[in-house]
Design an enzyme around this catalytic site. Structure first.
Site, mmCIF file in Angstrom:
data_model
loop_
_atom_site.group_PDB
_atom_site.id
_atom_site.type_symbol
_atom_site.label_atom_id
_atom_site.label_comp_id
_atom_site.label_asym_id
_atom_site.label_seq_id
_atom_site.Cartn_x
_atom_site.Cartn_y
_atom_site.Cartn_z
ATOM 1 N N ASP A 127 -16.737 -8.118 -9.032
ATOM 2 C CA ASP A 127 -15.704 -8.986 -9.809
ATOM 3 C C ASP A 127 -15.978 -9.010 -11.463
ATOM 4 O OD1 ASP A 127 -14.042 -9.003 -7.551
ATOM 5 O OD2 ASP A 127 -14.180 -11.076 -7.175
ATOM 6 N N ASP A 154 -4.971 -8.214 1.443
ATOM 7 C CA ASP A 154 -5.484 -9.432 1.133
ATOM 8 C C ASP A 154 -4.718 -10.526 2.105
ATOM 9 O OD1 ASP A 154 -6.821 -8.822 -1.098
ATOM 10 O OD2 ASP A 154 -5.090 -9.565 -2.647
#
Lengths: 252, 216
Positions: A131, A12
């Protein structure tokens, strides 16, 4: 021997640094993306995924430079996602050396973008990121880091994205992300069994056994994790040894 | 001394940068060019035909840009030539993809879609694309196998495969059916897998290609 299951460390990236938080909060710095990617490559990672978590217009240039630097030194597949909204965004990332492109919010606001991207660049490079969060007895798609409900059923969405030309799905359980309590195996299996394209399980890995469960119980084709690798808890090689001991076909 | 010239044929399809970066890494004494310029390709010491995406679009671009003639000229000249992924499938007689597409017919093989009924370890239908690291078994000696063991894993991503033709198949892989992972004859060879994404073994194969004079 069959096709190996894959281990994908995830970086990330926020303004040129690898970071990791719990449920998108409490962000910790985990180093320079190029150095981190090189380390995972040397440890035997099967692919690397890099997500631009801020994905601002200003940050895009930094991300392209990072992709270029990694692609010049790491010769395994590299997936890049975060803020990809246009064909021009995809082309810029591919030209910098990315092999696959993760599309998330843009797929929800404009599903036809997935079809356009797949026709233009080939299904093999289009990874749709999903997600999902449990809502009652099913799972729904959430955006904005899990804060905004869309009302879309996750399994139906996965089937639809396959039909639109996704070559692979990156499935993250928002309930589990960063919680280290293991993948949402029921979610992973529901989606993996519903589609004929590969599924990467993500969100919740805290132990090496969680990785093995993702494949053996979740039917995932690949498993993605970040924090268990970033802070030196386990190496990729540790993870591969453990998964191989659970009768999972792995690349050495 | 001037650098050796290696050209990657740019016909508007696919990600050519990964291939270029891997070659720059293994062969620093080569000048690597991504180009559509026929004169540069004809002047090259080594030529690569990459390709990703749908074969119909690839073949349309190959014909529109005269790459079919270029490939035949390179083949006749003896210059070492490497096809990658759809760049391998394009060399076959024909493909079942997109309702049937004629290839360059450099090899007699045909390109098929992976069957829908093959089962995986969970007794579920096998996922397509065939995506990830699989074993490649060497079926014939070739200078490109130098320093690479039979059974080594390479990175694949494809939905269609080339039926092996024993006379030309120098490496095979299994995913449901057995298919040709690497074919070759004379100065020409091609891989279904992506050597530029296959870590140490893939880089070794690309290094072997740049060291190869095109003779067996």
């Amino acid at each position: 021997m069959p096709l190996a299951k894959r281990i994908i460390p995830c970086l990330d990236v926020d303004r040129g640094r690898v970071v990791k938080g719990v449920n998108f909060l409490n962000i910790r710095d985990a180093g320079d993306p190029v150095e981190v990617a090189k380390r995972y490559n040397e440890q035997g990672a099967d692919e690397i995924t890099m997500l631009d978590i801020t994905a601002t217009h200003e940050g895009r240039g930094t991300m392209i430079e990072t992709v270029r630097a990694i692609a010049g030194q790491v010769f395994i597949p590299l997936t890049v996602g975060g803020g990809i909204r246009t064909v021009a965004d995809i082309r810029a990332m591919l030209n910098a050396g990315a092999d696959k492109i993760g599309i998330n919010s843009a797929a929800i606001s404009n599903p036809a973008f997935v079809r356009e991207a797949s026709e233009r660049f080939g299904a093999q490079c289009i990874v749709v990121a999903i997600d999902a969060k449990r809502v009652d007895d099913h799972w729904e798609i959430f955006t904005h880091g899990g804060r905004k409900a869309t009302g879309i059923n996750a399994v139906e969405w996965a089937i639809r994205m396959q039909a639109y030309g996704a070559g692979e799905l990156l499935l993250t359980s928002m309930d589990r992300d960063g919680a280290k309590s293991g993948f949402d195996l029921a979610l992973t299996r529901a989606i993996s069994d519903a589609v004929s394209i590969p599924v990467i399980a993500s969100g919740g890995v805290g132990t090496l056994e969680h990785l093995a469960e993702g494949v053996n119980l979740g039917h995932a084709d690949a498993v993605l994790a970040a924090s268990i690798f970033h802070f030196g808890e386990f190496t990729i090689a540790d993870a591969k040894r453990h998964m191989a001991s659970r009768n999972i076909e792995m690349r050495r | 001394m001037s650098k050796h010239l290696l050209t990657i044929i740019d016909y508007g399809m696919g990600n050519l940068h990964s291939v270029a970066k891997a070659l720059e890494h293994v062969a620093p004494n080569f000048q690597v060019e991504i180009t559509a310029d026929k004169a540069r390709i004809a002047a090259a010491d080594h030529v690569i035909l990459p390709g990703v995406g749908a074969i119909r679009d690839c073949m349309a671009e190959i014909r529109a840009q005269g790459v079919d003639t270029l490939v035949r000229d390179v083949l006749a000249s003896g210059t070492p030539f490497l096809g990658i992924c759809v760049g391998m499938q394009a060399l076959m007689h024909s493909s079942d993809e997109n309702g049937g597409v004629a290839g360059l017919n450099t090899f007699p093989g045909r390109v098929h879609c992976f069957p829908k009924d093959a089962l995986d370890v969970h007794d579920l239908p096998m996922k397509v694309p065939h995506m990830g690291w699989n074993n490649v078994y060497q079926q014939a000696e070739h200078p490109l196998w130098q320093g690479i063991e039979s059974g080594e894993r390479f990175y694949f991503v494809h939905s269609y495969y080339v039926e092996p033709q024993p006379a030309y198949t120098i490496g095979t892989c299994h995913y449901g059916p057995e298919f040709a992972a690497m074919v070759g004859r004379d100065n020409l060879f091609a891989t279904q897998f992506h050597p530029e994404k296959s870590h140490t073994a893939g880089l070794q194969l690309l290094k072997n290609f740049t060291d190869w004079n095109g003779r067996l």
